[in-house]
Every structure is written in C-alpha cells, then in structure tokens.
Design an enzyme around this catalytic site. Structure first.
Site, PDB file in Angstrom:
ATOM      1  N   ASP A   1       0.777  -1.248  -0.072  1.00  0.00           N
ATOM      2  CA  ASP A   1      -0.019   0.033   0.028  1.00  0.00           C
ATOM      3  C   ASP A   1       0.807   1.346   0.044  1.00  0.00           C
ATOM      4  OD1 ASP A   1       0.760  -0.060   2.541  1.00  0.00           O
ATOM      5  OD2 ASP A   1      -1.082   0.000   3.669  1.00  0.00           O
ATOM      6  N   SER A   2       2.282   1.151   0.176  1.00  0.00           N
ATOM      7  CA  SER A   2       3.112   2.279  -0.174  1.00  0.00           C
ATOM      8  C   SER A   2       2.752   2.734  -1.595  1.00  0.00           C
ATOM      9  CB  SER A   2       4.627   1.677  -0.337  1.00  0.00           C
ATOM     10  OG  SER A   2       4.765   0.436  -0.895  1.00  0.00           O
TER      11      SER A   2
ATOM     12  N   ASP B   1      -1.485  -6.740  -0.456  1.00  0.00           N
ATOM     13  CA  ASP B   1      -1.416  -5.968   0.699  1.00  0.00           C
ATOM     14  C   ASP B   1      -2.937  -5.348   0.947  1.00  0.00           C
ATOM     15  OD1 ASP B   1      -0.345  -4.836   2.939  1.00  0.00           O
ATOM     16  OD2 ASP B   1       0.722  -3.132   1.871  1.00  0.00           O
TER      17      ASP B   1
ATOM     18  N   LYS C   1      -0.720  -9.776   2.766  1.00  0.00           N
ATOM     19  CA  LYS C   1      -0.317  -9.266   4.047  1.00  0.00           C
ATOM     20  C   LYS C   1      -1.351  -8.237   4.556  1.00  0.00           C
ATOM     21  CE  LYS C   1       2.824  -5.721   3.602  1.00  0.00           C
ATOM     22  NZ  LYS C   1       2.378  -4.694   4.473  1.00  0.00           N
TER      23      LYS C   1
ATOM     24  N   GLU D   1      -1.568  -5.535   8.189  1.00  0.00           N
ATOM     25  CA  GLU D   1      -0.732  -4.982   9.263  1.00  0.00           C
ATOM     26  C   GLU D   1      -1.553  -5.340  10.621  1.00  0.00           C
ATOM     27  OE1 GLU D   1       0.289  -0.780   8.887  1.00  0.00           O
ATOM     28  OE2 GLU D   1       0.907  -1.017   6.679  1.00  0.00           O
TER      29      GLU D   1
ATOM     30  N   GLU E   1       8.954  -4.910  10.203  1.00  0.00           N
ATOM     31  CA  GLU E   1       9.565  -3.642   9.653  1.00  0.00           C
ATOM     32  C   GLU E   1      10.031  -2.639  10.703  1.00  0.00           C
ATOM     33  OE1 GLU E   1       6.834  -1.194   6.951  1.00  0.00           O
ATOM     34  OE2 GLU E   1       8.424   0.646   7.060  1.00  0.00           O
TER      35      GLU E   1
HETATM   36  O1  KIV Z   1       3.503  -1.106   1.693  1.00  0.00           O
HETATM   37  C1  KIV Z   1       4.761  -1.447   1.559  1.00  0.00           C
HETATM   38  O2  KIV Z   1       5.445  -1.343   0.626  1.00  0.00           O
HETATM   39  C2  KIV Z   1       5.209  -2.169   2.673  1.00  0.00           C
HETATM   40  C3  KIV Z   1       6.657  -2.630   2.897  1.00  0.00           C
HETATM   41  C4  KIV Z   1       7.424  -1.288   3.219  1.00  0.00           C
HETATM   42  C5  KIV Z   1       6.897  -3.461   3.797  1.00  0.00           C
HETATM   43  O3  KIV Z   1       4.604  -2.662   3.591  1.00  0.00           O
END
Ligand code: KIV
Length: 280
Positions: free
Chosen positions: A46-47, A85, A115, A117, A184
């Site tokens: 989600d970056s 994510d 993934k 969080e 992280e």
């Molecule tokens: O969203 C993302 O890119 C991440 C990484 C920084 C681990 O969660």
C-alpha cells in the site's frame, strides 16, 4: 515458463540458510522486468499510495485500487511470488469484513499471499484466514497504517518491554496460522528472537540480518523518493534491471543488510531484553 517461487520455496530457502529477495512493485511492466532479474517475491504494497499516487501516508488507497494493481503485477510475474497488501480500513471493522475483503483480494488479483498490518486484535482474523486456506502474512513492528497513533514513522521494539510485546505478538500470529511474518523497522536483536521463536519464514524490512528474506520499496532502492530510510541498500546507479540485480545479489550473498542498515536498541534495554523473563 519458469516454475513459480512458492511459500514452500521460501520455507526451504529459510531452512537452508538461503536469503530470499523481495521488492515492492505496482505495475505489469515493472513486474516483468523484476521477474526477469530473479527477484523471488514482489510485494504490491500500500506504499503505492505514496510512490504511485503522491499521498503523504498509505491511508487513502482503496481496496479496489490495490486489487487492480496486484492483478497487474501478477500478470507480469511468471516466477516471482506475489504478495497483495490489504489497505487501511479494509479489515478493521469486523472479522467478517476482514475475511470477505481478504478473499476478494485473493480471488480477484490471483496473488499468492496476502499481507495485513497486525496488532493483537488481529490474531483472531489471522486464525480465520488460515482456516479459510489463505496464506496470510502479518506485518509487525512499524505499521505505517498506524501513523496517526504512532505520531510518525519510527522504529519499533527499541525498549525491552516493547520488544517482548512484539515477540509475543509474532508467536501468537504464527500459532494462529500465519505462513510468514514481515517485520518492519525493528532492532536486529528483536528479529533474531522472532526468528528463533516462530518457526515460519520472517521477511525483514529494516529488521537486520537474521531475517530469511528482505524487502525494500523499489523507488527507495532506485533513489527516486525524496527521502530513503537508513536500511535501504546502496547500489550503483544504472538501469532498473541493473540496480534490482545488484539488490538481489546483495541479499543472496548476505552482503545486505549490514550493521549500518540496522536500528539499534539502547545498551541498557538490550541487557534487559537479553535477561530471562518477560517484561510486559
Ligand atoms: O506497503 C509496503 O510497501 C510495505 C513495505 C514497506 C513492507 O508494507
């Protein structure tokens, strides 16, 4: 067609002391290039909210957007394992909402793993997802989706109390059925303890050399972002393929991460953390 790198390959590599390389990726064309370089795993993080859309945080990105870009990366990756994510708000309201949305991500994007969080409250969701057959990867330590609670992006687990809580959460998540963990921005002592205690592969993002795999944001590696965290490796300037190739070699050879890439724990906290007994 190369055979797909799967969770079993990650487990085998981890058990054999081999390090696996992961990069973030958000589109089909880049996925094809990174796949060609031999990147083992692509995280459609989600970056994307920041590096693709220009937001200050990861919070605004939607589930539909994340599914669309994850599906694009999947189409571009013949060998690499693809991790989708879950964005902020897509699994926080209730267990049924979490299960429904994670299943949507898996079905509609065709990714391999998902993934989330995770805080202590998400251990039940991890169990439900594992029961449903989902390869779920809890992201612990610095959780960028919790930025409004944390008041900024800071390394986590730097005190013995925080570190012990993090290890306890990692153990609970693995027991609940997580197939791997992502840690992280935590000191290397913490990831070392997690690796010793959990029995599933641990992927580090600024979490030191004990982790079985490492991930960084692609645009940080390419120095395209205004600021890079200290754990981003240095590679010689070149094409995307050259720079990603150097990253893969550094991870596989153990040349990355070095001490300079790690967040340290103050000496007195390290002594407390090393002492037997759990401080909570
Ligand atoms: O969203 C993302 O890119 C991440 C990484 C920084 C681990 O969660």
């Amino acid at each position: 067609m190369p055979s797909r790198f799967t969770i079993n390959d990650l487990r085998t590599a981890a058990a054999g002391g081999k390090r696996s390389a992961m990069l973030t990726c958000y589109d089909y064309t880049t996925a094809r290039q990174l796949d060609g370089v031999g990147v083992d795993m692509l995280l459609v993080g989600d970056s994307a909210a920041s590096v693709m859309l220009g937001h200050d945080t990861t919070l605004p990105v939607s589930l539909d957007y994340m599914i669309a870009i994850t599906a694009a990366v999947r189409r571009g990756a013949a060998r690499a394992m693809v991790m989708g994510d879950m964005p902020f708000g897509s699994y926080h309201a209730s267990l049924p909402q979490g299960v429904r949305n994670v299943c949507r991500m898996l079905k509609e994007s065709n990714c391999d793993l998902v993934k989330i969080e995770a805080g202590p409250d998400h251990v039940r969701l991890i169990g439900k997802l594992a029961d449903a057959g989902v390869g779920v990867v809890p992201h612990l330590g610095l959780r960028p989706q919790a930025v409004s609670l944390l008041g900024g992006y800071r390394a986590q687990g730097r005190t013995a109390v925080e570190a012990n809580r993090l290890v306890d959460l990692a153990v609970a998540a693995a027991r609940a059925g997580a197939v791997a963990l992502l840690l992280e921005a935590v000191p290397p002592e913490v990831s070392q303890r997690v690796v010793e205690r959990v029995g599933v592969p641990v992927i580090g993002c600024g979490a030191g050399p004990a982790c079985h795999g490492h991930v960084v944001v692609l645009q940080d590696l390419l120095r395209q972002t205004p600021f890079q965290p200290r754990f981003v490796p240095t590679v010689t300037n070149g094409s995307l393929i050259e720079m990603a190739g150097q990253y893969v070699s550094q991870v596989r050879s153990g040349a990355y991460p070095l001490k300079a890439h790690c967040y340290d724990m103050p000496e007195e906290q390290r002594i407390l953390f090393a002492a037997p007994g759990t401080l909570v």
